[in-house]
Motif scaffolding. Structure first.
Motif, mmCIF file in Angstrom:
data_model
loop_
_atom_site.group_PDB
_atom_site.id
_atom_site.type_symbol
_atom_site.label_atom_id
_atom_site.label_comp_id
_atom_site.label_asym_id
_atom_site.label_seq_id
_atom_site.Cartn_x
_atom_site.Cartn_y
_atom_site.Cartn_z
ATOM 1 N N GLU A 128 7.273 0.613 -21.593
ATOM 2 C CA GLU A 128 6.755 -0.435 -20.711
ATOM 3 C C GLU A 128 5.467 0.072 -20.066
ATOM 4 O OE1 GLU A 128 7.973 -3.390 -20.434
ATOM 5 O OE2 GLU A 128 10.053 -3.288 -21.124
ATOM 6 N N SER A 129 4.350 -0.579 -20.371
ATOM 7 C CA SER A 129 3.066 -0.094 -19.855
ATOM 8 C C SER A 129 2.618 -0.817 -18.589
ATOM 9 C CB SER A 129 1.981 -0.235 -20.933
ATOM 10 O OG SER A 129 1.643 -1.585 -21.149
ATOM 11 N N GLY A 130 3.319 -1.883 -18.196
ATOM 12 C CA GLY A 130 2.953 -2.603 -16.972
ATOM 13 C C GLY A 130 3.159 -4.095 -17.128
ATOM 14 N N ASN A 131 3.341 -4.769 -16.002
ATOM 15 C CA ASN A 131 3.526 -6.224 -15.996
ATOM 16 C C ASN A 131 2.343 -6.913 -15.330
ATOM 17 O OD1 ASN A 131 6.024 -6.053 -17.226
ATOM 18 N ND2 ASN A 131 7.164 -6.090 -15.310
ATOM 19 N N GLY A 177 -1.056 -1.462 -23.914
ATOM 20 C CA GLY A 177 -1.238 -2.192 -22.666
ATOM 21 C C GLY A 177 -2.690 -2.170 -22.197
ATOM 22 N N ASN A 207 -5.802 1.621 -17.168
ATOM 23 C CA ASN A 207 -6.089 1.579 -15.729
ATOM 24 C C ASN A 207 -7.551 1.843 -15.378
ATOM 25 O OD1 ASN A 207 -6.318 4.322 -16.227
ATOM 26 N ND2 ASN A 207 -4.430 4.876 -15.148
ATOM 27 N N LEU A 225 -1.306 -7.958 -11.281
ATOM 28 C CA LEU A 225 -0.390 -6.905 -11.723
ATOM 29 C C LEU A 225 0.818 -6.817 -10.797
ATOM 30 C CD1 LEU A 225 -2.863 -4.007 -12.624
ATOM 31 C CD2 LEU A 225 -2.205 -6.003 -13.984
ATOM 32 N N TRP A 226 1.983 -6.537 -11.365
ATOM 33 C CA TRP A 226 3.191 -6.404 -10.556
ATOM 34 C C TRP A 226 4.123 -5.387 -11.222
ATOM 35 C CZ3 TRP A 226 7.941 -8.202 -12.712
ATOM 36 C CH2 TRP A 226 7.808 -8.973 -13.873
ATOM 37 N N ASP A 276 6.157 -1.475 -11.321
ATOM 38 C CA ASP A 276 5.699 -0.087 -11.262
ATOM 39 C C ASP A 276 5.793 0.629 -12.611
ATOM 40 O OD1 ASP A 276 8.426 0.101 -11.471
ATOM 41 O OD2 ASP A 276 8.712 1.391 -9.716
ATOM 42 N N TYR A 277 5.786 -0.111 -13.709
ATOM 43 C CA TYR A 277 5.812 0.503 -15.022
ATOM 44 C C TYR A 277 4.472 1.176 -15.348
ATOM 45 C CZ TYR A 277 10.058 -2.128 -16.283
ATOM 46 O OH TYR A 277 11.335 -2.633 -16.354
ATOM 47 N N SER A 278 4.514 2.205 -16.155
ATOM 48 C CA SER A 278 3.307 2.810 -16.715
ATOM 49 C C SER A 278 3.683 3.521 -18.008
ATOM 50 C CB SER A 278 2.678 3.810 -15.744
ATOM 51 O OG SER A 278 3.444 5.008 -15.682
#
Length: 286
Positions: free
Chosen positions: A7-10, A60, A63, A75-76, A78-80
């Motif tokens: 999961e790279s982020g939402n 994804g 940053n 962005l929401w 805390d995935y990275s």
């Protein structure tokens, strides 16, 4: 072989853009929008451990863009990528290959990062080859006006400049039975030129990473096509062919952009192919 979800982020996107000509009263039932008409999105990647090869499918957004850029995407969570890799005992330096379904910023942005003094860019995976195909590379590096905002040069050109870029040997037809990376690839042209969808044989199942041919479970009905697609009528034809095959052969479809449905199966019904079952990645992959 082992498969791991990364999961790279939402983020969020406009629901109308995500469903094109389909009215909100319909798509809002499966992908509910907030007060700003935005729907939840994931940037779910896939890690393939196969012998000495560790392949990451998509990366994804990354940053490195500024706050104004990320402000467009709400962005929401805390995935990275780093947290997700660490969860399975890996780091970026362990990745040997980065397979990019296509070069839109939300799939390739994490492949490139700022260098230490922020004077330029460098690969975020220093030991990896970056895989695309020649047709899509030409398409992305000479972008049309419709996709120009999605093909960002800082995400793309440093891969070539680093010497780490490689092209998949593309077949004459739409499907490559076995690529250099050890899995089959479906080439699809409706969303963008020569998008690549991995087909992986795993534990007696066929796992297909859907990228943007099927971004969410809500996009299964044929007319439900993103406004972002360059050739929407072709997307409909590609979806119809693929979903009929997926229903007949029992494929497991890993959804890269669905924040709430990770892996699904589909079935034939009187109304066409529709959702059958929903699974978590842990149910199927781990």
């Amino acid at each position: 072989m082992k498969l791991y979800p990364i999961e790279s982020g939402n983020f969020k996107l406009d629901g109308g853009a995500m469903f094109g000509v389909v009215p909100k009263t319909i798509w809002n039932k499966t992908n509910p929008a907030d007060a700003n008409n935005l729907i939840d999105m994931a940037a779910r990647c896939l890690l393939i451990e196969d012998g000495n090869r560790l392949t990451l499918v998509d990366t994804g957004m990354g940053n490195k863009q500024n706050d104004k850029f990320f402000g467009y995407y709400s962005l929401w969570g805390d995935y990275s990528i780093d947290k997700s890799l660490a969860q399975w005992g890996f780091s970026r330096d362990d990745v040997t290959d980065v397979f990019l379904t296509h070069l839109h910023f939300d799939h390739v942005g994490g492949a490139i990062q700022w260098n230490k003094d922020r004077t330029g860019y460098e690969p975020a995976f220093k030991n990896a080859h970056f895989w695309t195909n020649d047709n899509h590379w030409d398409w992305a590096t000479k972008p049309n006006a419709r996709e120009k905002a999605s093909f960002l040069s800082e995400n793309i050109l440093p891969m070539q400049q680093s010497g780490q870029l490689k092209f998949v040997n593309r077949p004459e037809g739409a499907f490559l039975e076995q690529s250099e990376l050890g899995f089959g690839i479906l080439f699809a042209d409706g969303h963008t030129e020569k998008q690549m969808l991995p087909h992986i044989t795993y534990k007696g199942k066929t796992i297909v990473y859907m990228a943007d041919l099927l971004p969410t479970a809500g996009h299964i009905p044929l007319p439900y096509v993103m406004g972002y697609d360059t050739r929407p009528l072709l997307t409909i034809n590609e979806k119809e062919t693929f979903l009929n095959e997926a229903a007949s052969k029992g494929y497991y479809l890993m959804l890269g952009h669905d924040a709430h449905n990770e892996i699904i199966t589909v079935q034939h019904t009187d109304k066409g192919v529709r959702l059958k079952d929903v699974f978590t990645c842990n149910d199927i992959l781990i």
